[in-house]
Design a protein around this motif. Structure first.
Motif, PDB file in Angstrom:
ATOM      1  N   PHE A  91      51.134  43.661  41.180  1.00 59.30           N
ATOM      2  CA  PHE A  91      50.661  45.046  41.176  1.00 59.30           C
ATOM      3  C   PHE A  91      49.215  45.056  41.667  1.00 59.30           C
ATOM      4  N   PRO A  92      48.785  46.174  42.255  1.00 59.12           N
ATOM      5  CA  PRO A  92      47.411  46.250  42.767  1.00 59.12           C
ATOM      6  C   PRO A  92      46.412  46.451  41.634  1.00 59.12           C
ATOM      7  N   GLY A  93      45.370  45.616  41.626  1.00 65.03           N
ATOM      8  CA  GLY A  93      44.310  45.756  40.649  1.00 65.03           C
ATOM      9  C   GLY A  93      43.138  46.522  41.216  1.00 65.03           C
ATOM     10  N   PHE A  94      41.958  46.203  40.735  1.00 63.51           N
ATOM     11  CA  PHE A  94      40.732  46.875  41.172  1.00 63.51           C
ATOM     12  C   PHE A  94      40.552  46.723  42.676  1.00 63.51           C
ATOM     13  N   ASN A  95      40.286  47.840  43.352  1.00 64.49           N
ATOM     14  CA  ASN A  95      40.122  47.880  44.812  1.00 64.49           C
ATOM     15  C   ASN A  95      41.322  47.300  45.556  1.00 64.49           C
ATOM     16  N   GLY A  96      42.504  47.442  44.965  1.00 67.08           N
ATOM     17  CA  GLY A  96      43.729  47.027  45.634  1.00 67.08           C
ATOM     18  C   GLY A  96      44.012  45.539  45.602  1.00 67.08           C
ATOM     19  N   PHE A  97      43.204  44.750  44.898  1.00 67.08           N
ATOM     20  CA  PHE A  97      43.417  43.301  44.848  1.00 67.08           C
ATOM     21  C   PHE A  97      44.745  43.016  44.152  1.00 67.08           C
ATOM     22  N   LEU A  98      45.604  42.177  44.785  1.00 67.39           N
ATOM     23  CA  LEU A  98      46.952  41.929  44.283  1.00 67.39           C
ATOM     24  C   LEU A  98      46.909  40.977  43.092  1.00 67.39           C
ATOM     25  N   LEU A  99      47.507  41.404  41.981  1.00 67.97           N
ATOM     26  CA  LEU A  99      47.564  40.604  40.764  1.00 67.97           C
ATOM     27  C   LEU A  99      48.995  40.170  40.490  1.00 67.97           C
ATOM     28  N   HIS A 100      49.135  38.971  39.951  1.00 64.77           N
ATOM     29  CA  HIS A 100      50.444  38.396  39.649  1.00 64.77           C
ATOM     30  C   HIS A 100      50.681  38.426  38.142  1.00 64.77           C
ATOM     31  N   ALA A 101      51.911  38.769  37.763  1.00 66.76           N
ATOM     32  CA  ALA A 101      52.201  38.972  36.348  1.00 66.76           C
ATOM     33  C   ALA A 101      53.620  38.540  36.017  1.00 66.76           C
ATOM     34  N   LEU A 160      53.921  42.561  29.320  1.00 66.15           N
ATOM     35  CA  LEU A 160      53.405  42.205  30.643  1.00 66.15           C
ATOM     36  C   LEU A 160      52.167  41.357  30.403  1.00 66.15           C
ATOM     37  N   ARG A 161      52.119  40.194  31.040  1.00 67.83           N
ATOM     38  CA  ARG A 161      50.922  39.356  30.998  1.00 67.83           C
ATOM     39  C   ARG A 161      50.576  38.994  32.441  1.00 67.83           C
ATOM     40  N   TYR A 162      49.288  39.008  32.753  1.00 70.46           N
ATOM     41  CA  TYR A 162      48.897  38.871  34.155  1.00 70.46           C
ATOM     42  C   TYR A 162      47.806  37.826  34.320  1.00 70.46           C
ATOM     43  N   ASP A 163      47.751  37.232  35.509  1.00 71.46           N
ATOM     44  CA  ASP A 163      46.677  36.316  35.864  1.00 71.46           C
ATOM     45  C   ASP A 163      45.433  37.107  36.233  1.00 71.46           C
ATOM     46  N   LYS A 164      44.288  36.686  35.715  1.00 70.62           N
ATOM     47  CA  LYS A 164      43.029  37.273  36.162  1.00 70.62           C
ATOM     48  C   LYS A 164      42.846  37.029  37.657  1.00 70.62           C
ATOM     49  N   ARG A 165      42.066  37.836  38.287  1.00 71.28           N
ATOM     50  CA  ARG A 165      41.953  37.850  39.741  1.00 71.28           C
ATOM     51  C   ARG A 165      41.493  36.526  40.329  1.00 71.28           C
ATOM     52  N   PHE A 166      40.758  35.729  39.585  1.00 69.98           N
ATOM     53  CA  PHE A 166      40.238  34.493  40.162  1.00 69.98           C
ATOM     54  C   PHE A 166      41.148  33.289  39.913  1.00 69.98           C
ATOM     55  N   ILE A 167      42.254  33.458  39.191  1.00 73.88           N
ATOM     56  CA  ILE A 167      43.163  32.339  38.962  1.00 73.88           C
ATOM     57  C   ILE A 167      43.793  31.931  40.293  1.00 73.88           C
ATOM     58  N   GLY A 168      43.591  30.694  40.676  1.00 76.36           N
ATOM     59  CA  GLY A 168      44.140  30.178  41.923  1.00 76.36           C
ATOM     60  C   GLY A 168      43.320  30.495  43.152  1.00 76.36           C
ATOM     61  N   SER A 169      42.224  31.226  42.998  1.00 73.13           N
ATOM     62  CA  SER A 169      41.410  31.597  44.156  1.00 73.13           C
ATOM     63  C   SER A 169      40.338  30.546  44.418  1.00 73.13           C
ATOM     64  N   ARG A 170      40.044  30.322  45.678  1.00 77.33           N
ATOM     65  CA  ARG A 170      38.952  29.435  46.079  1.00 77.33           C
ATOM     66  C   ARG A 170      37.849  30.202  46.814  1.00 77.33           C
ATOM     67  N   ASP A 171      37.885  31.512  46.691  1.00 75.90           N
ATOM     68  CA  ASP A 171      36.909  32.353  47.387  1.00 75.90           C
ATOM     69  C   ASP A 171      35.678  32.563  46.509  1.00 75.90           C
ATOM     70  N   PRO A 172      34.545  31.925  46.814  1.00 73.52           N
ATOM     71  CA  PRO A 172      33.351  32.078  45.971  1.00 73.52           C
ATOM     72  C   PRO A 172      32.760  33.480  46.034  1.00 73.52           C
ATOM     73  N   LYS A 173      33.188  34.280  47.017  1.00 74.73           N
ATOM     74  CA  LYS A 173      32.656  35.635  47.150  1.00 74.73           C
ATOM     75  C   LYS A 173      33.552  36.686  46.494  1.00 74.73           C
ATOM     76  N   LEU A 174      34.616  36.233  45.833  1.00 68.14           N
ATOM     77  CA  LEU A 174      35.513  37.164  45.176  1.00 68.14           C
ATOM     78  C   LEU A 174      34.780  37.935  44.084  1.00 68.14           C
ATOM     79  N   ASP A 175      34.984  39.220  44.025  1.00 70.72           N
ATOM     80  CA  ASP A 175      34.354  40.066  43.017  1.00 70.72           C
ATOM     81  C   ASP A 175      35.042  39.833  41.669  1.00 70.72           C
ATOM     82  N   ILE A 176      34.320  39.177  40.751  1.00 69.66           N
ATOM     83  CA  ILE A 176      34.868  38.984  39.407  1.00 69.66           C
ATOM     84  C   ILE A 176      33.937  39.618  38.366  1.00 69.66           C
ATOM     85  N   SER A 177      33.253  40.653  38.777  1.00 69.92           N
ATOM     86  CA  SER A 177      32.341  41.376  37.892  1.00 69.92           C
ATOM     87  C   SER A 177      33.103  42.005  36.735  1.00 69.92           C
ATOM     88  N   LEU A 178      32.356  42.472  35.748  1.00 68.70           N
ATOM     89  CA  LEU A 178      32.980  43.170  34.631  1.00 68.70           C
ATOM     90  C   LEU A 178      33.710  44.419  35.121  1.00 68.70           C
TER      91      LEU A 178
END
Length: 324
Positions: free
Chosen positions: A30-40, A92-110
């Motif tokens: 499902f799309p998360g903040f700013n359309g970022f795809l989240l896995h659940a 429903l349980r979901y992975d946080k946006r940075f799980i599995g990501s290697r992008d240091p510029k990914l927005d993981i702000s509050l």
């Protein structure tokens, strides 16, 4: 009172019969903040009037509460979802946006992570498994703190292993018993300098000769550029100020063998929900029979794995049964 554990005999099945398979997760995105795809993962429930949205704990903890820092295979979140299912509650349980990501510029702000949580609540409401159900927001550890910020989007709130103090104080309380008395003052003073640098957006302070290298590594981790904004925004959040704002049914659950988050000596009177103590339960709600005084964060992890069963969650089951 200690929980009662029952040894059940194996069922005698007719020749050729096989046990019913365990209910499987249904993967979704499902799309998360700013359309970022989240896995659940979704599990169907039963007759219970609530459907749960589960928020995992701090750091690289995924939807199953697996974390590379745990030295044994551990999927306590998946097991807890199974336990909820046995109470008639889907999830429903979901992975946080940075799980599995290697992008240091990914927005993981509050803001981003709160946007993801709100998107998870919206996604849950649209699920066929949640049709006609109310939503129960279930946060674990840091996820419990985030759930307090988003509680208005759910009908009830369940906070597992909620940090009893703000993050800065909790980190100090976790580290203090691990430090030799003669080194504690210097190392904790350095930690205070790090917290002040975070608050004031200053460079990482240099540790003195009396500061352990591990404390210096912790400082660098707390002040890593990709996570610094999130740490700054959550460092001084008071969970009890947020808990006082809860309006729907709420419960806070602590295991009495948890050495990372624990019940404070006094729960503020401003919190009007339930407080549930789980005997012989650790951080991940698994059974822990060793005395808490004998446990360290490292030794406690040996009981975080899949080979250790969940603790007796009957007190929590009773609260869930009463939800209307």
């Amino acid at each position: 009172m200690k929980p009662v554990w029952l040894c059940l005999p194996a069922l005698a099945l007719p020749a050729g019969a096989q046990p019913a398979p365990a209910p499987a997760d249904r993967p979704i995105t499902f799309p998360g903040f700013n359309g970022f795809l989240l896995h659940a993962s979704v599990r169907a429930g039963g007759a219970h009037p609530y459907f749960a949205v589960m928020v995992a704990g701090s750091g690289p903890t995924d939807r199953d509460w697996s974390n590379p820092m745990i030295p044994v295979a551990s999927h306590a979140g998946r097991d807890f979802a199974g336990w909820l299912q046995a109470q008639g509650i889907g999830s429903l349980r979901y992975d946080k946006r940075f799980i599995g990501s290697r992008d240091p510029k990914l927005d993981i702000s509050l803001d981003a992570q709160m946007g993801d949580l709100k998107a998870a609540l919206a996604a849950a409401r649209a699920l066929p498994e949640a049709r006609g159900k109310k939503l129960l927001l279930v946060g674990h550890g840091e996820g419990a703190l985030l759930s307090l910020l988003a509680a208005g989007g759910a009908d009830a709130t369940l906070l597992l292993a909620l940090p009893g103090r703000d993050m800065a104080t909790t980190i100090k309380e976790q580290l203090r018993p691990q430090l030799p008395p003669e080194k504690a003052a210097a190392n904790l003073a350095y930690l205070d300098q790090v917290f002040q640098a975070i608050r004031r957006n200053q460079p990482t302070p240099e540790p003195g000769t009396d500061v352990y290298p591990a404390m210096g590594r912790l400082a660098k981790g707390l002040m890593a550029p990709e996570t610094l904004d999130f740490v700054r925004d959550t460092l001084d959040l008071d969970p009890w100020t947020l808990a006082a704002r809860l309006t729907g049914p709420a419960a806070i659950v602590w295991g009495d063998r948890d050495v990372q988050t624990w019940r404070p000596a006094t729960v503020p009177a401003s919190y009007h929900g339930a407080v549930i103590d789980l005997p012989e339960a650790n951080l991940l709600l698994r059974r822990e029979t060793r005395p808490r005084a004998e446990l360290s964060p490292a030794s406690a992890m040996t009981a975080y794995g899949d080979s250790t069963p969940l603790a007796d969650l009957a007190p929590l089951a009773a609260w869930l049964k009463g939800l209307k």
